[in-house]
Design a protein around this motif. Structure first.
Motif, PDB file in Angstrom:
ATOM      1  N   SER A  19       0.821  -1.213   0.000  1.00 23.65           N
ATOM      2  CA  SER A  19       0.000   0.000   0.000  1.00 23.65           C
ATOM      3  C   SER A  19       0.854   1.262   0.000  1.00 23.65           C
ATOM      4  N   THR A  20       2.078   1.181   0.501  1.00 24.39           N
ATOM      5  CA  THR A  20       2.957   2.347   0.522  1.00 24.39           C
ATOM      6  C   THR A  20       3.388   2.766  -0.885  1.00 24.39           C
ATOM      7  N   ALA A  21       3.168   1.909  -1.883  1.00 24.39           N
ATOM      8  CA  ALA A  21       3.520   2.263  -3.262  1.00 24.39           C
ATOM      9  C   ALA A  21       2.626   3.382  -3.782  1.00 24.39           C
ATOM     10  N   GLY A  22       1.427   3.525  -3.229  1.00 26.68           N
ATOM     11  CA  GLY A  22       0.547   4.620  -3.616  1.00 26.68           C
ATOM     12  C   GLY A  22      -0.657   4.174  -4.415  1.00 26.68           C
ATOM     13  N   GLU A  23      -1.500   5.173  -4.759  1.00 29.16           N
ATOM     14  CA  GLU A  23      -2.710   4.909  -5.541  1.00 29.16           C
ATOM     15  C   GLU A  23      -2.321   4.420  -6.924  1.00 29.16           C
ATOM     16  N   ARG A  24      -2.909   3.328  -7.348  1.00 30.01           N
ATOM     17  CA  ARG A  24      -2.583   2.746  -8.647  1.00 30.01           C
ATOM     18  C   ARG A  24      -3.831   2.541  -9.481  1.00 30.01           C
ATOM     19  N   ASN A  25      -3.639   2.223 -10.735  1.00 32.34           N
ATOM     20  CA  ASN A  25      -4.753   1.895 -11.628  1.00 32.34           C
ATOM     21  C   ASN A  25      -4.674   0.414 -11.983  1.00 32.34           C
ATOM     22  N   ASN A  26      -5.588  -0.029 -12.833  1.00 30.89           N
ATOM     23  CA  ASN A  26      -5.623  -1.407 -13.356  1.00 30.89           C
ATOM     24  C   ASN A  26      -5.497  -2.467 -12.265  1.00 30.89           C
ATOM     25  N   PRO A  27      -6.486  -2.544 -11.372  1.00 32.79           N
ATOM     26  CA  PRO A  27      -6.413  -3.560 -10.308  1.00 32.79           C
ATOM     27  C   PRO A  27      -6.407  -4.991 -10.839  1.00 32.79           C
ATOM     28  N   GLU A  28      -6.778  -5.193 -12.093  1.00 32.06           N
ATOM     29  CA  GLU A  28      -6.783  -6.530 -12.691  1.00 32.06           C
ATOM     30  C   GLU A  28      -5.480  -6.845 -13.431  1.00 32.06           C
ATOM     31  N   ALA A  29      -4.506  -5.968 -13.350  1.00 29.65           N
ATOM     32  CA  ALA A  29      -3.269  -6.160 -14.125  1.00 29.65           C
ATOM     33  C   ALA A  29      -2.592  -7.487 -13.807  1.00 29.65           C
ATOM     34  N   GLU A  30      -2.488  -7.843 -12.539  1.00 32.26           N
ATOM     35  CA  GLU A  30      -1.819  -9.095 -12.184  1.00 32.26           C
ATOM     36  C   GLU A  30      -2.534 -10.299 -12.786  1.00 32.26           C
ATOM     37  N   ARG A  31      -3.860 -10.286 -12.737  1.00 35.08           N
ATOM     38  CA  ARG A  31      -4.630 -11.386 -13.325  1.00 35.08           C
ATOM     39  C   ARG A  31      -4.391 -11.459 -14.830  1.00 35.08           C
ATOM     40  N   ASN A  32      -4.332 -10.311 -15.493  1.00 36.54           N
ATOM     41  CA  ASN A  32      -4.078 -10.286 -16.930  1.00 36.54           C
ATOM     42  C   ASN A  32      -2.660 -10.749 -17.265  1.00 36.54           C
ATOM     43  N   ILE A  33      -1.701 -10.355 -16.444  1.00 42.02           N
ATOM     44  CA  ILE A  33      -0.325 -10.820 -16.649  1.00 42.02           C
ATOM     45  C   ILE A  33      -0.265 -12.339 -16.485  1.00 42.02           C
ATOM     46  N   GLN A  34      -0.954 -12.859 -15.477  1.00 37.50           N
ATOM     47  CA  GLN A  34      -0.990 -14.317 -15.279  1.00 37.50           C
ATOM     48  C   GLN A  34      -1.573 -15.024 -16.493  1.00 37.50           C
ATOM     49  N   ALA A  35      -2.633 -14.468 -17.077  1.00 34.84           N
ATOM     50  CA  ALA A  35      -3.255 -15.083 -18.260  1.00 34.84           C
ATOM     51  C   ALA A  35      -2.273 -15.101 -19.432  1.00 34.84           C
ATOM     52  N   LEU A  36      -1.554 -14.007 -19.625  1.00 27.47           N
ATOM     53  CA  LEU A  36      -0.569 -13.950 -20.715  1.00 27.47           C
ATOM     54  C   LEU A  36       0.590 -14.902 -20.437  1.00 27.47           C
ATOM     55  N   LEU A  37       1.068 -14.914 -19.202  1.00 24.50           N
ATOM     56  CA  LEU A  37       2.165 -15.804 -18.834  1.00 24.50           C
ATOM     57  C   LEU A  37       1.772 -17.260 -19.064  1.00 24.50           C
ATOM     58  N   SER A  38       0.578 -17.622 -18.698  1.00 21.25           N
ATOM     59  CA  SER A  38       0.095 -18.983 -18.914  1.00 21.25           C
ATOM     60  C   SER A  38       0.066 -19.315 -20.408  1.00 21.25           C
ATOM     61  N   ALA A  39      -0.430 -18.395 -21.223  1.00 22.72           N
ATOM     62  CA  ALA A  39      -0.487 -18.611 -22.677  1.00 22.72           C
ATOM     63  C   ALA A  39       0.913 -18.765 -23.263  1.00 22.72           C
ATOM     64  N   TRP A  40       1.854 -17.944 -22.812  1.00 17.95           N
ATOM     65  CA  TRP A  40       3.243 -18.038 -23.315  1.00 17.95           C
ATOM     66  C   TRP A  40       3.843 -19.391 -22.932  1.00 17.95           C
ATOM     67  N   ARG A  41       3.612 -19.786 -21.702  1.00 20.51           N
ATOM     68  CA  ARG A  41       4.161 -21.069 -21.249  1.00 20.51           C
ATOM     69  C   ARG A  41       3.555 -22.225 -22.031  1.00 20.51           C
ATOM     70  N   GLN A  42       2.268 -22.181 -22.327  1.00 18.29           N
ATOM     71  CA  GLN A  42       1.627 -23.247 -23.099  1.00 18.29           C
ATOM     72  C   GLN A  42       2.223 -23.340 -24.498  1.00 18.29           C
ATOM     73  N   LYS A  43       2.568 -22.195 -25.089  1.00 16.54           N
ATOM     74  CA  LYS A  43       3.150 -22.193 -26.433  1.00 16.54           C
ATOM     75  C   LYS A  43       4.652 -22.524 -26.401  1.00 16.54           C
ATOM     76  N   GLY A  44       5.251 -22.464 -25.230  1.00 13.95           N
ATOM     77  CA  GLY A  44       6.687 -22.694 -25.135  1.00 13.95           C
ATOM     78  C   GLY A  44       7.506 -21.512 -25.634  1.00 13.95           C
ATOM     79  N   TRP A  45       6.894 -20.333 -25.619  1.00 13.49           N
ATOM     80  CA  TRP A  45       7.584 -19.128 -26.076  1.00 13.49           C
ATOM     81  C   TRP A  45       8.410 -18.528 -24.948  1.00 13.49           C
ATOM     82  N   PRO A  46       9.413 -17.728 -25.290  1.00  9.78           N
ATOM     83  CA  PRO A  46      10.315 -17.177 -24.279  1.00  9.78           C
ATOM     84  C   PRO A  46       9.654 -16.133 -23.379  1.00  9.78           C
TER      85      PRO A  46
END
Length: 183
Positions: A19-46
């Motif tokens: 919380s000390t990092a301050g007010e932020r936007n995109n509260p779903e960013a981590e979930r979206n990053i996880q979705a992309l990371l999962s897709a990259w891993r499934q494809k075997g991409w770097p």
């Protein structure tokens, strides 16, 4: 041969979630990053995980501090490349450019934090170096700050301006759903 794209995940460390990092936007960013990371891993991409290691004692990103650790849900696998940086730009003194060139990776998809600092700095350099770059707008986030005139700006305003600074000149801007459809 299929054109592979490297997923570059910037500074998704525990300290960014405090919380000390301050007010932020995109509260779903981590979930979206996880979705992309999962897709990259499934494809075997770097996948490249970028970690900021501060040179300022007392910083949450100082070596050995819990804030410098990767967020557990986004932690790199042993087979994924990790880049440590000491400045906002992930290309400076990190070997990242060489690592990408050796693997003939010319297309990059960038996610992480913060849009107005490490993401913007890294993407500008990538564009200047001739990489084709996409920034995922809803898989990046930033924090509120005052502008140069002292006017308080919301995290969403800072985020939108950073994306506008990058769009067309250094990168294309896409959404998580656009990226997942593209794959």
């Amino acid at each position: 041969m299929e054109q592979r794209e490297a997923l570059i995940i910037i500074d998704m460390q525990r300290g960014m979630g405090e919380s000390t990092a301050g007010e932020r936007n995109n509260p779903e960013a981590e979930r979206n990053i996880q979705a992309l990371l999962s897709a990259w891993r499934q494809k075997g991409w770097p996948v490249v995980h970028v970690r900021h290691i501060s040179r300022t004692p007392g910083s949450p990103f100082w070596p050995g501090q819990s804030g410098a650790e990767f967020q557990p849900e986004l932690a790199p696998l042993a087979s994924e490349h990790v880049v440590e940086k000491h400045v906002p730009d992930a290309f400076i003194h990190s070997g990242l450019e060489r690592w990408l060139h050796v693997r003939d990776l010319r297309r990059l998809v960038v996610v992480g934090v913060s849009t107005s600092n490490s993401v913007e700095s890294t993407v500008r350099t990538a564009g200047n170096l001739g990489f084709e770059v996409s920034v995922v707008s809803d898989a990046t986030f930033t924090f509120a700050k005052q502008d140069h005139a002292g006017v308080p700006r919301s995290a969403e305003e800072v985020h939108a301006m950073s994306l506008a600074n990058l769009h067309g000149e250094y990168a294309e801007i896409a959404s998580t759903s656009d990226m997942l459809k593209h794959l």
